[in-house]
Design a protein around this motif. Structure first.
Motif, PDB file in Angstrom:
ATOM      1  N   ARG A   1     -26.023   5.533  -1.758  1.00  0.00           N
ATOM      2  CA  ARG A   1     -26.909   4.813  -0.860  1.00  0.00           C
ATOM      3  C   ARG A   1     -27.455   3.579  -1.580  1.00  0.00           C
ATOM      4  O   ARG A   1     -27.881   3.673  -2.732  1.00  0.00           O
ATOM      5  N   PRO A   2     -27.416   2.403  -0.924  1.00  0.00           N
ATOM      6  CA  PRO A   2     -28.004   1.211  -1.540  1.00  0.00           C
ATOM      7  C   PRO A   2     -29.479   1.428  -1.860  1.00  0.00           C
ATOM      8  O   PRO A   2     -30.147   2.259  -1.247  1.00  0.00           O
ATOM      9  N   ASP A   3     -29.976   0.705  -2.837  1.00  0.00           N
ATOM     10  CA  ASP A   3     -31.380   0.819  -3.205  1.00  0.00           C
ATOM     11  C   ASP A   3     -32.265   0.551  -1.991  1.00  0.00           C
ATOM     12  O   ASP A   3     -31.981  -0.357  -1.196  1.00  0.00           O
ATOM     13  N   PRO A   4     -33.344   1.325  -1.834  1.00  0.00           N
ATOM     14  CA  PRO A   4     -34.266   1.080  -0.712  1.00  0.00           C
ATOM     15  C   PRO A   4     -34.769  -0.360  -0.722  1.00  0.00           C
ATOM     16  O   PRO A   4     -35.153  -0.900  -1.760  1.00  0.00           O
ATOM     17  N   GLY A   5     -34.740  -0.974   0.427  1.00  0.00           N
ATOM     18  CA  GLY A   5     -35.191  -2.355   0.528  1.00  0.00           C
ATOM     19  C   GLY A   5     -34.129  -3.385   0.210  1.00  0.00           C
ATOM     20  O   GLY A   5     -34.336  -4.584   0.432  1.00  0.00           O
ATOM     21  N   ARG A   6     -33.003  -2.956  -0.302  1.00  0.00           N
ATOM     22  CA  ARG A   6     -31.907  -3.865  -0.622  1.00  0.00           C
ATOM     23  C   ARG A   6     -31.047  -4.080   0.617  1.00  0.00           C
ATOM     24  O   ARG A   6     -30.525  -3.123   1.200  1.00  0.00           O
ATOM     25  N   ARG A   7     -30.909  -5.311   1.034  1.00  0.00           N
ATOM     26  CA  ARG A   7     -30.054  -5.673   2.167  1.00  0.00           C
ATOM     27  C   ARG A   7     -28.839  -6.396   1.607  1.00  0.00           C
ATOM     28  O   ARG A   7     -28.960  -7.530   1.119  1.00  0.00           O
ATOM     29  N   ILE A   8     -27.688  -5.744   1.619  1.00  0.00           N
ATOM     30  CA  ILE A   8     -26.481  -6.394   1.117  1.00  0.00           C
ATOM     31  C   ILE A   8     -26.158  -7.578   2.032  1.00  0.00           C
ATOM     32  O   ILE A   8     -25.933  -7.383   3.236  1.00  0.00           O
ATOM     33  N   PRO A   9     -26.159  -8.792   1.507  1.00  0.00           N
ATOM     34  CA  PRO A   9     -25.896  -9.944   2.384  1.00  0.00           C
ATOM     35  C   PRO A   9     -24.454  -9.954   2.879  1.00  0.00           C
ATOM     36  O   PRO A   9     -23.517  -9.739   2.112  1.00  0.00           O
TER      37      PRO A   9
END
Length: 315
Positions: A161-169
């Motif tokens: 799971r991506p880091d919380p708050g991280r939005r992969i552009p």
């Protein structure tokens, strides 16, 4: 067109390493690009080339700051669940440096060699739309169920799971109305290429002029009107060359690809001239069109680094 007051003042440069000959050389080039100040280092996605995600992992291990890009992933080559897994893994292993570029696919000959159906643009773009919608939720860590005609997931979630708050552009690149409308609504970055594939999968230059780019930017602006934050705008430069005689260089180009000289001299997808002239061309992209991100191919990288070093004095 967009005034300079409404966009960030600083430009950033990306480097596309499409067609690089050796993997060791590719990694060394990424190290060099990081030191030279490039914002992103991107790899392409073709079946007769190294795997983009495996390559990005090698680059990630050899660098510390530079963004890792795909320019662009062919959406038809991967199921969205597999794409999400690969992208999320690279993003975590690189400490959040992935810039995921996506496209609808265009190289028909490549499809035929691999036995993959080359479907209509409407079908390929529809499939890309469903993939983007699924990725947005998968990258939050939440499970996804979708019943689209192209993407069918059942309570699926991505690991890691991506880091919380991280939005992969997400970057979506292209030229046609349907693809750019999708990009305007869904992407964090819209990349203008100035060409579109014909029915046989050959790239044809359309909207490759200053007027053409203005038309494409206007289309994206209209389609993005309902968004809280407009997408960042990118141009993929086909040429960037430092030369002391800009007009002579343009005349040489005109002999290789018959085109009016004025069109070559004003084309926003070509940058050539002295360092000062190229800096002026790059800043006009920002001031006239709101474009703050340009990408060059590796053959232009050394000249682009010289321009990149000089550009702050023009901003």
């Amino acid at each position: 067109m967009t005034s300079a007051a409404s966009v960030p003042m600083r430009m950033r440069f990306g480097l596309s390493a499409a067609g690089f000959k050796t993997l060791d050389g590719l990694v060394e080039r990424a190290r060099w690009a990081e030191q030279a100040g490039f914002s992103t280092f991107a790899v392409s996605d073709h079946l007769n080339a190294p795997s983009p995600f495996v390559t990005l992992q090698a680059i990630s291990s050899a660098t510390t700051r530079i963004g890792l890009g795909t320019l662009v992933i062919n959406n038809d080559l991967r199921h969205p669940a597999v794409l999400a897994q690969d992208a999320a893994t690279i993003d975590r292993l690189s400490d959040g440096r992935l810039e995921l570029g996506l496209g609808a696919g265009w190289a028909r000959a490549e499809y035929l060699r691999a036995g993959i159906a080359y479907e209509s643009p409407a079908t390929r773009i529809g499939r890309l739309h469903e993939t983007v919608t699924a990725l947005r939720t998968l990258f939050t860590g939440d499970p996804v169920t979708t019943e689209g005609p192209h993407v069918r997931l059942r309570d699926h979630f991505v690991v890691p799971r991506p880091d919380p708050g991280r939005r992969i552009p997400l970057l979506i690149g292209g030229n046609g109305d349907r693809l750019l409308t999708l990009a305007a609504v869904e992407a964090d970055i819209v990349s203008f290429t100035g060409f579109s594939p014909d029915l046989d999968g050959h790239n044809v230059r359309t909207h490759f002029s200053r007027r053409g780019l203005a038309d494409r930017v206007a289309l994206v602006r209209r389609a993005a009107e309902g968004r809280d934050e407009p997408p960042e705008l990118n141009v993929l430069l086909q040429t960037l060359v430092i030369t002391e005689d800009r007009e002579y260089f343009a005349q040489s180009m005109a002999q290789r690809q018959p085109q009016p000289l004025i069109d070559l001299l004003t084309c926003p997808f070509l940058a050539f001239g002295t360092v000062e002239e190229i800096c002026a061309q790059i800043t006009r992209l920002r001031d006239d069109f709101g474009i703050t991100y340009v990408t060059v191919f590796d053959q232009s990288a050394d000249d682009a680094a010289t321009v990149l070093a000089a550009l702050p004095t023009f901003e």
